[in-house]
Design an enzyme around this catalytic site. Structure first.
Site, PDB file in Angstrom:
ATOM      1  N   GLU A  26       0.831  -1.215   0.000  1.00 31.45           N
ATOM      2  CA  GLU A  26       0.000   0.000   0.000  1.00 31.45           C
ATOM      3  C   GLU A  26       0.865   1.264   0.000  1.00 31.45           C
ATOM      4  OE1 GLU A  26      -2.623  -0.872  -1.108  1.00 31.45           O
ATOM      5  OE2 GLU A  26      -4.212  -0.611   0.360  1.00 31.45           O
ATOM      6  N   THR A  41      -5.285   7.023  -5.330  1.00 38.99           N
ATOM      7  CA  THR A  41      -5.401   7.304  -3.895  1.00 38.99           C
ATOM      8  C   THR A  41      -4.445   8.427  -3.487  1.00 38.99           C
ATOM      9  OG1 THR A  41      -6.097   5.062  -3.443  1.00 38.99           O
ATOM     10  CG2 THR A  41      -5.201   6.269  -1.591  1.00 38.99           C
TER      11      THR A  41
HETATM   12  N1  HSE Z   1      -8.256   5.113   3.681  1.00 35.77           N
HETATM   13  C1  HSE Z   1      -7.731   5.197   2.349  1.00 35.77           C
HETATM   14  C2  HSE Z   1      -8.079   6.558   1.782  1.00 35.77           C
HETATM   15  C3  HSE Z   1      -8.355   4.129   1.525  1.00 35.77           C
HETATM   16  O1  HSE Z   1      -9.237   6.941   1.885  1.00 35.77           O
HETATM   17  O2  HSE Z   1      -7.206   7.237   1.248  1.00 35.77           O
HETATM   18  C4  HSE Z   1      -7.901   4.086   0.103  1.00 35.77           C
HETATM   19  O3  HSE Z   1      -8.530   3.008  -0.548  1.00 35.77           O
END
Ligand code: HSE
Length: 307
Positions: free
Chosen positions: A128, A181
């Site tokens: 990630e 993201t």
């Molecule tokens: N919590 C993360 C965000 C999840 O909202 O950036 C990304 O899938």
């Protein structure tokens, strides 16, 4: 066991009130992966179908997570990985998490589970970090634990598996646009007002309580986001209308899935979910952007072995 073929589920992160700390695994949307033991102590990605992604280990989220695992494993061999992507990157339903969490889950199975689920989450978080510059766990943890998961703390990592009420279904509307993201994190404010915090943690507590009590109304009332959604929703065409029509069609709650562009709704029962899917579809039919709508039960098990 020399080889394992697995299903790695898509996930909804944040669930409106739990930015970076809540996520849930889906049942019928996800990638497939085959992982094989090899004699040489290395990780190799031999095949990727469905998406054009790099096979170099340090440029691929599965490669990075697998390397983190192998570095810590007391095992003199290595692994060969085939990835069959069904989840598009930048969709908001945990494409990178399915790969990075799926691969370490599979490797752990092949070695007879030397690592705990929490340790697997730590390896997967490295994937990630490559995908979004932040090692968030709210997508990878549900892939590994299954069902709803709360990341109570990141330092130290503390993950709490929550109940998955049986009648809950998810509807996902996936507009065919890509939102990275990393980009949708850049636009967020780094500070929040106290009154926004009060509403948000009230809702997060409500969601957790609702899951334990199987109180669908409470789950629905708690799916509110006063902090992230107002900023991110401007990136998603038709978001407000999709949300309004979903709630009118009976959804318990509706919000942005992960960092978007997918929009999720939680529903009680398949019938409600199908009505909501129809309502979302009607809105998007007028917008003129290609989209997919999925209805899925929630997945209390997470990644699983395929026959
Ligand atoms: N919590 C993360 C965000 C999840 O909202 O950036 C990304 O899938």
């Amino acid at each position: 066991m020399q080889e394992i073929k697995i299903f790695c589920p898509a996930t909804i992160a944040n669930l409106s009130c739990g930015f970076d700390v809540m996520g849930v695994a889906l049942d019928t949307i996800g990638d497939e992966m085959t992982v094989r033991k090899i004699a040489e102590r290395k990780v190799e990605i031999t095949k990727i179908t469905g998406q054009d992604l790099p096979k170099e280990i340090n440029k691929n989220v599965a490669g990075v997570a697998a390397s983190a695992f192998l570095k810590k494993a007391k095992y003199c061999g290595g692994f060969e990985i085939e990835i069959h992507k069904k989840i598009k990157p930048g969709s908001g339903i945990g494409s990178s998490a399915a790969s990075s969490a799926g691969v370490v889950w599979a490797m752990n199975e092949l070695l007879n589970r030397p690592f705990s689920k929490k340790e697997l989450v730590e390896f997967a978080m490295q994937g990630e970090r490559l995908a979004s510059n932040v090692a968030h766990a709210d997508n990878v943890a549900p892939v590994i634990f299954g069902g709803f998961v709360l990341v109570r703390s990141y330092a130290p990592l503390d993950i709490v598996q929550l109940p998955t009420p049986k009648a809950l279904y998810a509807v996902i509307l996936h507009p065919q646009i890509e939102i990275k993201t990393a980009d949708s994190r850049k636009i967020l404010k780094s500070r929040i007002a106290l009154e926004e915090g009060v509403k948000q943690w009230g809702n997060l507590g409500g969601l957790v309580a609702g899951l334990f009590k199987e109180d669908y109304e409470l789950i629905g009332r708690s799916l509110e986001d006063h902090i992230i959604e107002p900023t991110r929703s401007i990136l998603i065409p038709g978001f407000e209308e999709v949300k309004k029509k979903s709630l009118d069609a009976g959804a318990l709650g509706c919000g942005i899935s992960g960092s978007g562009p997918s929009i999720f709704a939680l529903c009680q029962g398949i019938e409600m979910a199908q009505n909501v899917a129809g309502a979302m579809q009607k809105v998007y039919d007028k917008i003129g952007i290609d989209f997919e709508v999925h209805v899925s039960k929630l997945n209390a098990k997470g990644a699983k072995k395929l026959k």
